[in-house]
Design a protein around this motif. Structure first.
Motif, mmCIF file in Angstrom:
data_model
loop_
_atom_site.group_PDB
_atom_site.id
_atom_site.type_symbol
_atom_site.label_atom_id
_atom_site.label_comp_id
_atom_site.label_asym_id
_atom_site.label_seq_id
_atom_site.Cartn_x
_atom_site.Cartn_y
_atom_site.Cartn_z
ATOM 1 N N PRO A 691 -5.479 -15.018 2.175
ATOM 2 C CA PRO A 691 -6.629 -15.924 2.061
ATOM 3 C C PRO A 691 -6.189 -17.298 1.566
ATOM 4 O O PRO A 691 -5.185 -17.435 0.881
ATOM 5 N N ASN A 692 -6.959 -18.305 1.956
ATOM 6 C CA ASN A 692 -6.697 -19.691 1.520
ATOM 7 C C ASN A 692 -5.297 -20.152 1.920
ATOM 8 O O ASN A 692 -4.590 -20.779 1.131
ATOM 9 N N LEU A 693 -4.898 -19.828 3.158
ATOM 10 C CA LEU A 693 -3.517 -20.075 3.582
ATOM 11 C C LEU A 693 -3.123 -21.539 3.457
ATOM 12 O O LEU A 693 -2.058 -21.856 2.915
ATOM 13 N N MET A 694 -3.973 -22.453 3.944
ATOM 14 C CA MET A 694 -3.613 -23.867 3.918
ATOM 15 C C MET A 694 -3.512 -24.384 2.488
ATOM 16 O O MET A 694 -2.647 -25.211 2.166
ATOM 17 N N ASP A 695 -4.415 -23.908 1.596
ATOM 18 C CA ASP A 695 -4.332 -24.309 0.187
ATOM 19 C C ASP A 695 -3.037 -23.799 -0.437
ATOM 20 O O ASP A 695 -2.371 -24.509 -1.200
ATOM 21 N N VAL A 696 -2.693 -22.555 -0.121
ATOM 22 C CA VAL A 696 -1.460 -21.969 -0.664
ATOM 23 C C VAL A 696 -0.246 -22.799 -0.241
ATOM 24 O O VAL A 696 0.610 -23.142 -1.065
ATOM 25 N N MET A 697 -0.182 -23.160 1.042
ATOM 26 C CA MET A 697 0.963 -23.915 1.541
ATOM 27 C C MET A 697 1.030 -25.308 0.909
ATOM 28 O O MET A 697 2.097 -25.775 0.514
ATOM 29 N N GLY A 698 -0.125 -25.981 0.825
ATOM 30 C CA GLY A 698 -0.139 -27.324 0.260
ATOM 31 C C GLY A 698 0.225 -27.351 -1.208
ATOM 32 O O GLY A 698 1.022 -28.184 -1.662
ATOM 33 N N LEU A 699 -0.368 -26.446 -1.997
ATOM 34 C CA LEU A 699 -0.084 -26.400 -3.435
ATOM 35 C C LEU A 699 1.369 -26.015 -3.690
ATOM 36 O O LEU A 699 2.032 -26.559 -4.579
ATOM 37 N N PHE A 700 1.886 -25.046 -2.898
ATOM 38 C CA PHE A 700 3.264 -24.602 -3.100
ATOM 39 C C PHE A 700 4.238 -25.736 -2.792
ATOM 40 O O PHE A 700 5.216 -25.956 -3.538
ATOM 41 N N ALA A 701 3.983 -26.484 -1.684
ATOM 42 C CA ALA A 701 4.867 -27.603 -1.335
ATOM 43 C C ALA A 701 4.881 -28.654 -2.439
ATOM 44 O O ALA A 701 5.935 -29.205 -2.780
ATOM 45 N N ASP A 702 3.713 -28.932 -3.022
ATOM 46 C CA ASP A 702 3.647 -29.908 -4.109
ATOM 47 C C ASP A 702 4.403 -29.397 -5.333
ATOM 48 O O ASP A 702 5.136 -30.142 -5.999
ATOM 49 N N GLY A 703 4.225 -28.096 -5.634
ATOM 50 C CA GLY A 703 4.932 -27.514 -6.774
ATOM 51 C C GLY A 703 6.438 -27.553 -6.595
ATOM 52 O O GLY A 703 7.180 -27.874 -7.522
ATOM 53 N N LEU A 704 6.903 -27.251 -5.357
ATOM 54 C CA LEU A 704 8.343 -27.253 -5.093
ATOM 55 C C LEU A 704 8.916 -28.661 -5.222
ATOM 56 O O LEU A 704 10.023 -28.852 -5.751
#
Length: 760
Positions: A691-704
């Motif tokens: 769930p919330n795939l696009m949010d997961v990808m965006g937040l993870f990229a920012d965190g990385l």
């Protein structure tokens, strides 16, 4: 004395009134003599500025098509068009409320838009703004006069401006209407000329290019794309995208915004693309284009069937309007017939080319004869089997092509031509230049209808010893490899290797030991056979070669022995399809209960050595090299990162398509010294699995990004946000632990973020 003064005052008032009336009469006459909206605007702002003793005046008219106020003249800075929203600034407030405003200090008023001063260098001090009303009370615009030279504007100035604009409101409204009608007529004329030009084009790529160019121009959009439906593959495709060059794009006809419009037959108008969950930003990342607004309408043919969709991007000056939607619908309706004709022409051409290519590439011989027995076509295989020149055979009688020694074949062909009934001969023999060739023969009639016979087609399948051997070998290895082994190479040459760039795929079942204990020996073998059937089909569909089974693991390669231009994409698509196949199929335990299977897949693209390795008695065609080892390490790393598909940067850098990828880490795998970036492919996930795939990808990229910048506090916060969006996200949990460690023991300044893996 007082009576005399009173008489003087009355006389002065009467004179002023007469002067005012004369002014309005002059304005009315002057405006009536003008024949264009621009000339009227020039005249009105000049009179308004002069009569109020102001430095400058601007007149805004309402544009009902765009919902904006526009002006084509600002006195003192030359002519240009200025546009602002109906509710923006002082002018927008006056238009909305329908009452005049006098502002003594422009910059102290929060409604004042100072950007125009910044652009022009003019300094606004005082403002008088009044609505322009028709005799029926409709507000059609706003007039502004700026900077009274001898103080501030008065109510008398307001009355003067309102009287001037009221005197000319009807003329303004009429000229506006005339201008819109002229533009509409010009647009309609151009529209019909464009449609006539477009529908005369039969080549589909050229037609699509014309349609997209005109659609973008028609709507004043930055870019447009027309997708047609491919009913055979259930995909939407386009040969062109305005500004992208001639490139074929394909996507499922139910995916994204285009898919939603195609399946629902309803138009979609999206003012902010990135706020819509159906929008896939991967194309923006791939092309460097930034999508703001989208208008997408279905393309419907004369029978009411949706045959595609038209998509316009980024309306210049704001979002797309309802009028834009009607215009685009009308445009696509007009060109739909041309599109269908061009698509039919393209299909016919493609089928013709396909048939010719298929005919020449067939291993079976195909020879066709007309009703008089003259040869019409002979493919390369037919020439090889009959030992004749295929080109020289054209026009030759059937007897000369087959020869006297094969009279039985000539008799069969003539009988089929007479009876219009097919004939088959299995494991027959023909003579070709003194040699006997074993063939299966199929003779088919060629007809244009039930009664009209065009001729006959003879198909020859060579089933000599080499073909029988190949048929046997193909059960144990890939047919392409069998072809190579039967191509006449010596045993020594067959043992040699060849360097190739290939994409290697490794997959492995998670928890296989537990599953095998649960199923038992017979159940485990049965389950594996079903599992391998599904997985190998996914690999074969993408043109991959199954290298070997290693217990429950699979090793496959894309690009060996036959390379393709998109082998990395084929490997990724195969991995995605493998995961999706397991979502649709599950094995059963001894009690008949289904249980899910989970696999990890690793992909790497590199130079490998491919060839037959072994001894003269037993060989195995396989690949070896560091590229193979890295793919195996990535498959194993899926366990550590909680991922299902991991790709190396070497594969990602060669991908041509767009996928949902997130960079997970920068690692040195066990047994290596050079670091490599690894990515997780998430295209197989559904809303249930992630769930919330696009949010997961965006937040993870920012965190990385923050993690590699050594901003561990904010990086940790982002990874916590990832867990809120997806509670079981293993990579986020891993980075939270790393951040905790690095906050306690900060790395050196030259730290590059590389993580060393100690497990295989």
């Amino acid at each position: 004395m007082d009576d005399v003064r009173s008489q003087h005052a009355q006389g002065a008032d009467a004179a002023a009134s007469m002067q005012h009336m004369q002014l309005l009469l002059d304005v009315s006459r002057n405006v009536a003599a003008l024949d264009s909206l621009d000339a009227v605007l020039d005249a009105l702002v000049a009179v308004a500025a002069e009569q109020t003793d102001a430095d400058r005046a601007t007149l805004y008219l309402d544009d009902p098509e765009t919902g904006e106020l526009y002006s084509r003249i600002a006195q003192g800075i030359g002519r240009r068009e200025i546009r602002l929203g109906r509710h923006e600034g002082i002018a927008g407030t006056v238009f909305k409320e329908g009452r005049a405003l006098i502002i003594d200090d422009a910059y102290s008023d929060e409604r004042f838009m100072g950007r125009f001063d910044s652009e022009t260098g003019f300094k606004t001090k005082t403002i008088l703004a009044a609505p322009i009303r028709t005799p029926k009370g409709k507000v059609i615009g706003v007039i502004q006069v700026l900077n009274k030279t001898d103080g501030i504007f008065s109510d008398k100035d307001r009355e003067t401006v309102e009287a001037i604009t009221a005197q000319c409101a009807i003329t303004l409204e009429s000229l506006q209407l005339i201008e819109r009608m002229e533009k509409s007529q010009a647009r309609e004329s151009a529209f019909m000329n464009v449609v006539s030009d477009i529908t005369s084009e039969l080549e589909l790529p050229k037609l699509l290019n014309k349609v997209m160019s005109e659609a973008a121009r028609l709507l004043n959009a930055e870019r447009s794309t027309l997708f047609l439906n491919d009913a055979k593959t259930n995909e939407l495709f386009s040969y062109v995208g305005a500004g992208l060059g001639q490139t074929q794009i394909r996507l499922p006809n139910s995916a994204g915004i285009a898919g939603a419009v195609f399946t629902s037959s309803e138009s979609v108008n999206i003012p902010y693309a990135y706020a819509d969950l159906r929008f896939n930003p991967s194309f923006d990342r791939q092309t460097g284009f930034f999508t703001r607004s989208i208008l997408c309408v279905p393309v419907v043919n004369k029978s009411g069937t949706v045959i595609g969709v038209t998509q316009a991007l980024n309306k210049v000056g704001g979002p797309f309007s309802d009028d834009d939607e009607h215009r685009l619908r009308a445009f696509t309706a007009q060109v739909a017939i041309g599109l269908e004709n061009a698509k039919l022409f393209d299909d016919v051409q493609a089928m013709r080319n396909y048939n010719e290519a298929m005919l020449q590439s067939m291993s079976n011989g195909v020879i066709t004869f007309d009703g008089d027995g003259a040869t019409r076509t002979c493919n390369a295989a037919g020439g090889r089997i009959l030992r004749i020149d295929p080109e020289a055979a054209a026009g030759q009688p059937m007897a000369d092509v087959f020869g006297e020694a094969n009279q039985w074949l000539i008799d069969r062909a003539q009988r089929v031509c007479e009876t219009n009934e097919p004939d088959i001969a299995v494991d027959a023999e023909i003579q070709a230049e003194g040699e006997t060739v074993s063939v299966n023969v199929t003779v088919l009639p060629l007809s244009a209808g039930e009664e009209e016979t065009l001729g006959v087609m003879v198909m020859l399948e060579d089933i000599s010893n080499e073909k029988r051997v190949k048929s046997t070998l193909s059960r144990y290895m890939d047919p392409d490899i069998a072809d190579q082994l039967l191509s006449g190479e010596s045993g020594e040459a067959a043992l040699g290797g060849k360097q190739s760039v290939a994409t290697v795929l490794f997959s492995d079942i998670r928890g296989f030991t537990t599953i095998s204990e649960k199923l038992g020996a017979a159940g485990t073998v049965a389950m594996l056979n079903d599992y391998f059937e599904h997985m190998v089909e996914c690999i074969s569909d993408q043109g991959g070669m199954l290298d070997k089974f290693i217990g429950d693991a699979i090793m496959a390669v894309f690009g060996v022995p036959l390379p393709h231009a998109d082998d990395p994409d084929r490997g990724v698509r195969a991995a995605i399809n493998m995961q999706r196949a397991l979502q649709a199929w599950s094995p059963t335990d001894p009690d008949g209960n289904e249980f899910p299977l989970h696999i990890g897949v690793g992909l790497n693209t590199d130079t490998v050595v491919a060839g037959n390795i072994g001894s003269k008695k037993r060989m195995d065609y396989t690949i070896i090299g560091d590229g193979v080892n890295l793919a195996a390490r990535l498959e194993s790393a899926c366990k550590q990162y909680g991922a299902q598909i991991l790709l190396s940067e070497l594969t990602v850098n060669k991908l041509k398509g767009a996928y949902r990828l997130r960079q997970l880490d920068y690692v040195v795998v066990k047994g290596k010294t050079e670091p490599v970036s690894i990515y997780e492919c998430m295209d197989h996930h559904t809303e249930e699995t992630c769930p919330n795939l696009m949010d997961v990808m965006g937040l993870f990229a920012d965190g990385l990004q923050r993690y590699r910048a050594q901003d561990f506090v904010r990086a940790r916060e982002r990874f916590i946000d990832v867990q809120k969006a997806r509670a079981d996200d293993v990579p986020a949990a891993t980075y939270i632990e790393r951040c905790d460690v690095l906050l306690k023991e900060p790395p050196p300044e030259d730290w590059d973020g590389v993580w060393i893996m100690t497990e295989k």
